[in-house]
Design an enzyme around this catalytic site. Structure first.
Site, PDB file in Angstrom:
ATOM      1  N   ASP A  84       0.800  -1.230   0.000  1.00 45.53           N
ATOM      2  CA  ASP A  84       0.000   0.000   0.000  1.00 45.53           C
ATOM      3  C   ASP A  84       0.826   1.270   0.000  1.00 45.53           C
ATOM      4  O   ASP A  84       0.407   2.296  -0.529  1.00 45.53           O
ATOM      5  CB  ASP A  84      -0.943   0.019   1.209  1.00 45.53           C
ATOM      6  CG  ASP A  84      -0.188   0.153   2.516  1.00 45.53           C
ATOM      7  OD1 ASP A  84       0.715  -0.679   2.779  1.00 45.53           O
ATOM      8  OD2 ASP A  84      -0.470   1.087   3.278  1.00 45.53           O
ATOM      9  N   ASP A  87       5.365   0.258   3.533  1.00 44.04           N
ATOM     10  CA  ASP A  87       5.537  -1.034   4.207  1.00 44.04           C
ATOM     11  C   ASP A  87       5.259  -2.167   3.227  1.00 44.04           C
ATOM     12  O   ASP A  87       5.104  -1.947   2.031  1.00 44.04           O
ATOM     13  CB  ASP A  87       4.625  -1.100   5.443  1.00 44.04           C
ATOM     14  CG  ASP A  87       3.181  -0.823   5.069  1.00 44.04           C
ATOM     15  OD1 ASP A  87       2.737  -1.303   4.015  1.00 44.04           O
ATOM     16  OD2 ASP A  87       2.492  -0.105   5.824  1.00 44.04           O
ATOM     17  N   TYR A 234      -6.008   0.286   8.640  1.00 44.23           N
ATOM     18  CA  TYR A 234      -7.048   0.808   7.741  1.00 44.23           C
ATOM     19  C   TYR A 234      -8.413   0.434   8.300  1.00 44.23           C
ATOM     20  O   TYR A 234      -9.201  -0.251   7.673  1.00 44.23           O
ATOM     21  CB  TYR A 234      -6.864   0.275   6.308  1.00 44.23           C
ATOM     22  CG  TYR A 234      -5.687   0.897   5.603  1.00 44.23           C
ATOM     23  CD1 TYR A 234      -5.780   2.156   5.029  1.00 44.23           C
ATOM     24  CD2 TYR A 234      -4.467   0.230   5.526  1.00 44.23           C
ATOM     25  CE1 TYR A 234      -4.685   2.741   4.390  1.00 44.23           C
ATOM     26  CE2 TYR A 234      -3.375   0.804   4.886  1.00 44.23           C
ATOM     27  CZ  TYR A 234      -3.491   2.054   4.325  1.00 44.23           C
ATOM     28  OH  TYR A 234      -2.418   2.629   3.697  1.00 44.23           O
ATOM     29  N   GLU A 430       5.730   9.794   3.430  1.00 43.11           N
ATOM     30  CA  GLU A 430       5.369   8.463   2.923  1.00 43.11           C
ATOM     31  C   GLU A 430       4.464   8.576   1.687  1.00 43.11           C
ATOM     32  O   GLU A 430       3.508   9.351   1.683  1.00 43.11           O
ATOM     33  CB  GLU A 430       4.640   7.659   4.010  1.00 43.11           C
ATOM     34  CG  GLU A 430       4.400   6.207   3.580  1.00 43.11           C
ATOM     35  CD  GLU A 430       3.838   5.317   4.685  1.00 43.11           C
ATOM     36  OE1 GLU A 430       3.222   5.838   5.631  1.00 43.11           O
ATOM     37  OE2 GLU A 430       4.027   4.090   4.577  1.00 43.11           O
TER      38      GLU A 430
END
Ligand code: NAG
Length: 451
Positions: A84, A87, A234, A430
């Site tokens: 995603d 990571d 999430y 990120e």
């Protein structure tokens, strides 16, 4: 992963706005930016996020095969799909949203993508091939692959991962309507993308989009069903009703057959992102209500309210604020296109820092993004396997990341336009797949205006 950054929201809004405006002709000054270059890079980024066995056509060559045993714990092949963000977990909920948005980008703006269109289709297919695997057992849908807690403890290249690759699956007894309905949306939207170029594949995707019935019939949140696979990473904060309507809307768009009738008041339209779909639903439905008028509908007023409430001169109570440099912060007409262009240009470098927030675009861009694969030397430079904490020294290093994740758009600056180029500042540094996906369509649009 970062669930609360600003650009995700801003860019998510951009595509829904631009989606309404394809008919508008625009008179503006010449382009300052090379949208063709940015478009090409925004798609290339997805190759850096690939999981599974990489094809010989892989262009981002510092990435190698990874996670080839995914699904082994449940005796299935669950290889493929996308990590995603920075990571190495495969979170199917935001991954499906990413695939839906890439598909929407191609449906609206594919004709403006030129030689990039095949790459965009490849990026979608990398997601849909995996979703076909994730939905291959009836009465169940794969929600996540990879134990997020185990993964987040380690700073490891995907190619080296030896953390638990747990498969989290929702079932009729332990349902997950949001993840299942978003996958249905992705399958329905992508079936439209492939309808001309690969009819058989398109039919396969559309048939599998019937997983919507599972999502609808067995209602519940994957929050409760898969626990630590979903939360706090999430979590479905917004509930699953929006995904059910979003999924039904995409199925309707793909088939022109109503799959389900919902009483719908238009929802809360101040946001659009991987969790909150109401704004997208209103725009999507408005597109066909405008050509097939019905007596009363909440969609056009809600879509208008969304679009108007984000403009700086709007008299309506604003749902968003702006940084001093002019970036749309959190939350039809030439003015809307200009407004969107300003947002895109800001991200590409027309901002107080004169810095592009897309890696590899322009002369100044973030050098220390929060991304395991980008931070740790690649297998080519460092073939030896690295354990869980062997990557930590690269995380702490003051030097730029050795591997360029070209096209990655990061979380971006703060409300005062400042940006800290630091791996520790996850919210700013990120990248995520669901930031890039809608941006692909927006860049294609501006590329067609300023070729
Ligand atoms: C999912 O969990 C989060 C965090 O606990 C909570 O805020 C949210 O309401 C939950 N969503 C659903 C649909 O239960």
């Amino acid at each position: 992963m970062s669930s609360s950054n600003s650009q995700q929201l801003a860019i998510g809004l951009l595509i829904v706005i631009v989606g309404m405006l394809t008919m508008v002709t625009l008179v503006t000054s010449a382009a300052q930016h090379n949208y063709a270059d940015a478009l090409s890079k925004s798609i290339l980024f997805f190759e850096g996020q690939r999981s599974g066995r990489l094809p010989p056509t892989q262009r981002m060559t510092w990435r190698k095969n990874s996670a080839l045993r995914d699904g082994l714990d449940v005796k299935r092949d669950l290889t493929g799909g996308y990590y995603d963000a920075g990571d190495n977990v495969k979170f199917n909920f935001p991954m499906a949203f990413t695939t839906t948005m890439l598909s929407w980008s191609v449906i609206e703006f594919g004709k403006s993508m030129g030689s990039e269109l095949p790459h965009a289709l490849e990026a979608i297919r990398w997601g849909t091939d995996y979703f076909l695997k994730s939905t291959s057992v009836r009465g169940s849908v794969v929600g996540v692959v990879g134990d997020p807690n185990g993964d987040h403890i380690c700073w490891q290249r995907p190619e080296d991962m030896n953390t638990p690759r747990t498969s989290y699956i929702v079932t009729t007894q332990k349902p997950g309507s949001e993840v299942s309905a978003e996958i249905a949306a992705a399958l329905a939207a992508s079936s439209m993308v492939f309808s001309a170029s690969d009819k058989a594949y398109s039919m396969l995707l559309l048939t599998r989009a019937r997983v919507f019935e599972f999502a609808d019939k067995y209602r519940g949140s994957y929050n409760d069903s898969i626990g630590s696979g979903a939360c706090p990473f999430y979590c479905d904060f917004n509930g699953y009703k929006d995904e059910l309507i979003w999924g039904a809307a995409w199925l309707y768009k793909a088939t022109r057959k109503p799959s389900q009738a919902f009483a719908y008041n238009g929802g809360d339209v101040t946001e659009f992102g991987w969790d909150a779909k109401h704004a997208g639903i209103n725009i999507l439905v408005s597109q066909w209500v405008m050509t097939n008028p019905v007596e009363s509908n909440p969609f056009i007023p809600k879509a208008d309210a969304l679009v108007c409430s984000i403009l700086p001169e709007s008299p309506a109570p604003k749902s968003v604020t702006y940084s001093r440099g002019g970036l749309l912060f959190k939350i039809g007409s030439n003015r809307l296109v200009e407004f969107t262009k300003r947002q895109v240009d800001y991200i590409l470098g027309s901002n107080p820092n004169s810095m592009s927030y897309m890696v590899g675009y322009g002369s100044r861009f973030p050098q220390k993004i929060h991304h395991r694969g980008s931070v740790i030397p690649s297998i080519d430079q460092h073939p030896k396997h690295m354990q869980c904490h062997e990557g930590d020294m690269y995380f702490k290093a003051q030097t730029p990341n050795p591997n360029l994740l070209i096209g990655a758009i990061v979380g971006g600056p703060d409300q005062d336009d400042t940006f800290q180029d630091s791996r520790c500042n996850v919210a700013q540094s990120e990248p995520t797949t669901y930031i890039n996906a809608p941006f692909v369509g927006v860049l294609a649009y501006f590329n067609s205006l300023f070729p």
